[in-house]
Design a protein around this motif. Structure first.
Motif, short mmCIF file in Angstrom:
data_model
loop_
_atom_site.label_atom_id
_atom_site.label_comp_id
_atom_site.label_asym_id
_atom_site.label_seq_id
_atom_site.Cartn_x
_atom_site.Cartn_y
_atom_site.Cartn_z
N GLN A 2 4.98 -21.47 2.18
CA GLN A 2 5.28 -20.06 1.98
C GLN A 2 6.41 -19.90 0.97
N ASN A 31 6.07 -12.22 10.55
CA ASN A 31 7.33 -11.56 10.88
C ASN A 31 8.40 -12.06 9.93
N GLN A 33 12.78 -12.75 9.76
CA GLN A 33 14.07 -12.78 10.44
C GLN A 33 15.18 -12.78 9.40
N TYR A 35 19.35 -13.94 8.87
CA TYR A 35 20.44 -14.77 9.35
C TYR A 35 21.66 -14.56 8.47
N GLN A 48 14.98 -9.84 14.13
CA GLN A 48 13.60 -10.15 13.78
C GLN A 48 12.82 -8.85 13.64
N ASN A 96 5.28 -21.31 14.10
CA ASN A 96 6.72 -21.26 14.18
C ASN A 96 7.41 -21.85 12.96
N GLN A 97 6.67 -22.08 11.90
CA GLN A 97 7.31 -22.61 10.69
C GLN A 97 8.00 -21.48 9.95
N PHE A 98 9.29 -21.64 9.74
CA PHE A 98 10.07 -20.64 9.03
C PHE A 98 10.33 -21.10 7.61
N TYR A 99 10.14 -20.20 6.67
CA TYR A 99 10.45 -20.47 5.27
C TYR A 99 11.57 -19.54 4.86
N PHE A 100 12.67 -20.16 4.47
CA PHE A 100 13.86 -19.39 4.16
C PHE A 100 13.91 -18.98 2.70
N GLY A 101 14.44 -17.80 2.47
CA GLY A 101 14.79 -17.40 1.12
C GLY A 101 15.99 -18.19 0.64
N TYR B 31 10.27 -25.73 20.55
CA TYR B 31 10.24 -25.87 19.10
C TYR B 31 11.59 -26.28 18.54
N TYR B 35 16.35 -28.94 8.83
CA TYR B 35 16.44 -28.37 7.50
C TYR B 35 17.50 -29.12 6.71
N LEU B 43 17.59 -22.97 2.77
CA LEU B 43 17.29 -24.01 3.75
C LEU B 43 15.83 -24.41 3.60
N LEU B 45 12.68 -26.75 5.04
CA LEU B 45 12.21 -27.41 6.25
C LEU B 45 11.77 -28.84 5.96
N GLU B 59 8.35 -28.73 4.35
CA GLU B 59 8.26 -28.64 2.89
C GLU B 59 8.66 -29.92 2.18
N GLN B 101 16.13 -18.57 16.13
CA GLN B 101 16.50 -19.96 15.87
C GLN B 101 17.99 -20.14 16.11
#
Lengths: 110, 112
Positions: A2, A31, A33, A35, A48, A96-101, B31, B35, B43, B45, B59, B101
């Motif tokens: 992503q 969704n 989120q 931080y 979220q 549940n895989q999060f891709y951060f900006g 889960y 990172y 960050l 993954l 990633e 998280q």
């Protein structure tokens, strides 16, 4: 994976001014989120967003999720020195895989 | 309730050395993830796990191994350290209604 683009990378504001950071994706998100990471610290969850067009407020912070669920924004009204830090969005499309900006680093000038 | 703990806080390695970064959580979250954080790149993954015995790549998995023998622990192994692995490493677990998280304090790794 992503791709989540976040702008701006840096923002310097005078104390009392407003601040906004934006996240954009080329694909529809499940969704998103937000931080906050203080200098030298670890990311801390703020909120979220799940629904299309959703708007949530936390005191001076306003979070929005776009109608198409491809973008989001965080707006801080009347910044304070305690707002200093880097703000990240994190998006998921499945699971549940999060891709951060890449984050927006906020400096507040007293 | 300690949350997510990581050890060590700082580490210096020489190229080619191996080491394990430890991560533990006491919130009974299924889960967990690892990172790395590099300047200007947010960050990224590395690996994640959806439960004991189950891991998958994120990633940037190359050069790293993980295992999940218990719900609590999720160690990250660097097989043969390279200068490109100089970074700050964060472990996180998530769960609960908000799917929040929780991050550990991080490990700052330098590879010479």
């Amino acid at each position: 994976g992503q791709q989540v683009m976040q702008i701006p990378q840096y923002q310097h504001v005078q104390e009392g001014e407003d601040f906004t950071t934006y996240c954009n994706s080329s694909t529809t998100l499940s969704n998103i989120q937000w931080y906050k990471q203080r200098p030298g610290g670890h990311p801390v969850f703020l909120i979220q967003l799940v629904k299309s067009g959703e708007v949530k407020k936390q005191k001076r912070l306003t979070f929005q999720f776009g109608e198409a669920k491809k973008n989001s924004s965080l707006h801080i009204t009347a910044t304070q020195t305690t707002d200093v830090g880097t703000y990240f969005c994190a998006a998921t499309n499945t699971g549940n895989q999060f891709y951060f900006g890449t984050g927006t680093s906020l400096t507040v000038i007293p | 309730n300690a949350g997510v703990t990581q050890t060590p806080k700082f580490q210096v390695l020489k190229t080619g050395q191996s080491m394990t970064l430890q991560c533990a959580q006491d919130m009974n979250h299924e889960y967990m993830s690892w990172y790395r954080q590099d300047p200007g790149m947010g960050l990224r993954l590395i690996h994640y796990s959806v439960g004991a015995g189950i891991t998958d790549q994120g990633e940037v998995p190359n050069g790293y191994n993980v295992s999940r023998s218990t719900t609590e622990d999720f160690p990250l192994r660097l097989l043969s350290a390279a200068p490109s692995q100089t970074s700050v490493y964060f472990c996180a677990s998530n769960g609960g209604a908000r799917n929040e998280q929780f991050f550990g304090p991080g490990t700052r790794l330098t590879v010479l």
